[in-house]
Design an enzyme around this catalytic site. Structure first.
Site, PDB file in Angstrom:
ATOM      1  N   HIS A  18     -29.842   2.290  12.818  1.00  0.00           N
ATOM      2  CA  HIS A  18     -29.979   1.632  14.130  1.00  0.00           C
ATOM      3  C   HIS A  18     -28.945   2.212  15.099  1.00  0.00           C
ATOM      4  O   HIS A  18     -28.152   1.477  15.707  1.00  0.00           O
ATOM      5  CB  HIS A  18     -29.804   0.111  13.995  1.00  0.00           C
ATOM      6  CG  HIS A  18     -30.425  -0.640  15.139  1.00  0.00           C
ATOM      7  ND1 HIS A  18     -31.059  -1.838  14.993  1.00  0.00           N
ATOM      8  CD2 HIS A  18     -30.516  -0.351  16.459  1.00  0.00           C
ATOM      9  CE1 HIS A  18     -31.512  -2.266  16.173  1.00  0.00           C
ATOM     10  NE2 HIS A  18     -31.180  -1.363  17.080  1.00  0.00           N
ATOM     11  N   ARG A  25     -38.204  -1.935  16.857  1.00  0.00           N
ATOM     12  CA  ARG A  25     -37.619  -2.947  15.976  1.00  0.00           C
ATOM     13  C   ARG A  25     -38.295  -2.833  14.615  1.00  0.00           C
ATOM     14  O   ARG A  25     -39.499  -2.521  14.524  1.00  0.00           O
ATOM     15  CB  ARG A  25     -37.862  -4.354  16.532  1.00  0.00           C
ATOM     16  CG  ARG A  25     -37.023  -4.694  17.737  1.00  0.00           C
ATOM     17  CD  ARG A  25     -35.552  -4.931  17.361  1.00  0.00           C
ATOM     18  NE  ARG A  25     -34.747  -5.335  18.489  1.00  0.00           N
ATOM     19  CZ  ARG A  25     -33.950  -4.515  19.182  1.00  0.00           C
ATOM     20  NH1 ARG A  25     -33.842  -3.244  18.851  1.00  0.00           N
ATOM     21  NH2 ARG A  25     -33.234  -4.974  20.192  1.00  0.00           N
TER      22      ARG A  25
END
Ligand code: GLV
Length: 311
Positions: free
Chosen positions: A274, A226
């Protein structure tokens, strides 16, 4: 059973429409905010839900995410304490991640950034090459995805070191580390660091100056956890000083990455949006159905995260 589809960051319905259509005979999916019959909604599919998203569903029992990490749902202030948060466990997703990470490890090991620059400059020059056995890879986070990534890299001949919060049984050939001392012991041997950790208060900011400094000089970072795991200024400093030779970044503290962010043009950084891996429609459909079955039976759904622990 009715399932509210709660999209904020992107349109879950169009992205996962195939999975929702596949199970439409068992689960009626309705877009948030559900104005009529909100009290009949018992499960939800959500990713980065609006802060007040769960307020209107008094009979909600479980929320499914669309991936391995549940942090963004757990962080939602309106998530009631008794609601289970379910993550998707998908072998295809783990395999996709294993391929992605391996590609970036080899990108570093075989010096592809230099080859690409040489091609642009029309330079024909062989580079000194090192075997995989000389490039130790340290993996932060040894869950279902970490296991697959480690097995893949070991199969390619890389020495693999794995760090987890608590000790875990490991297959032969893999070396395990845990706890803070274990982290720094692993980093001291690590050339390529792969971050697969869940985001929790303990792991936030774990990719920082101390971490980079503890690695072998000229090391490489593969950041697929993350964005909030990384202290961006510390990465830039480590790249400037040569402590790190490069980084592959797939996740960012702010997504989409702002247009004026320094990472876009950085010569030692390669980026993806991502997109290191994704779950399959089948895996999402199976997760929603298993969750609905468990909720109907008054049981905890499979792969419900430990809310205290955060994963
Ligand atoms: C993706 O970010 C995931 O959590 O699976």
């Amino acid at each position: 059973m009715r399932c509210a589809v709660i999209s904020r960051k992107f349109d879950l319905r169009s992205y996962y429409g195939k999975a929702l259509a596949q199970i439409a005979d068992r689960i009626e999916s309705v877009d948030h905010p559900v104005t009529e019959g909100a009290d009949t909604v018992r499960i939800a599919l959500a990713w980065h839900p609006h802060p007040d998203a769960f307020e209107c569903y008094p009979n909600l029992k479980a929320v499914c995410t669309i991936g391995a990490g549940a942090d963004n749902v757990l962080a939602c202030p309106s998530l009631p304490k008794h609601v289970d948060v379910v993550r998707v466990v998908d072998p295809d997703q783990a395999q996709m991640m294993a391929g992605f990470v391996s590609w970036h490890v080899i990108w570093h090991q075989r010096k592809f950034a230099t080859f690409m620059q040489h091609q642009r400059d029309r330079i024909w020059q062989r580079l000194e090459q090192r075997p995989a056995s000389g490039v130790p890879v340290g993996i932060l986070g040894y869950g279902k995805i970490g296991e697959r990534v480690a097995a893949h890299l070991a199969g390619l001949g890389f020495p693999v070191l794995a760090w987890s919060r608590a000790p875990k049984p490991l297959p032969a050939g893999l070396r395990g580390f845990h706890g803070r001392d274990g982290l720094f012991a692993m980093l001291a041997e690590t050339e390529v660091l792969v971050n697969l950790l869940p985001l929790t208060p303990e792991t936030r900011g774990i990719l920082n100056r101390d971490t980079f400094q503890a690695m072998r000089p000229g090391g490489y970072l593969i950041q697929v956890g993350r964005g909030e795991h990384l202290v961006e200024a510390d990465l830039l400093a480590a790249l400037d000083s040569g402590q790190l030779s490069g980084a592959s970044l797939d996740v960012f503290a702010v997504e989409p990455l702002p247009q004026d962010h320094v990472f876009w043009d950085h010569p030692q950084i390669i980026m993806t949006p991502h997109d290191a891996c994704d779950i399959s429609a089948d895996a999402l459909a199976a997760t929603l159905v298993a969750t609905a079955v468990a909720v109907r039976a008054g049981e905890r759904p499979p792969h419900a995260v430990d809310r205290q622990r955060g994963y």
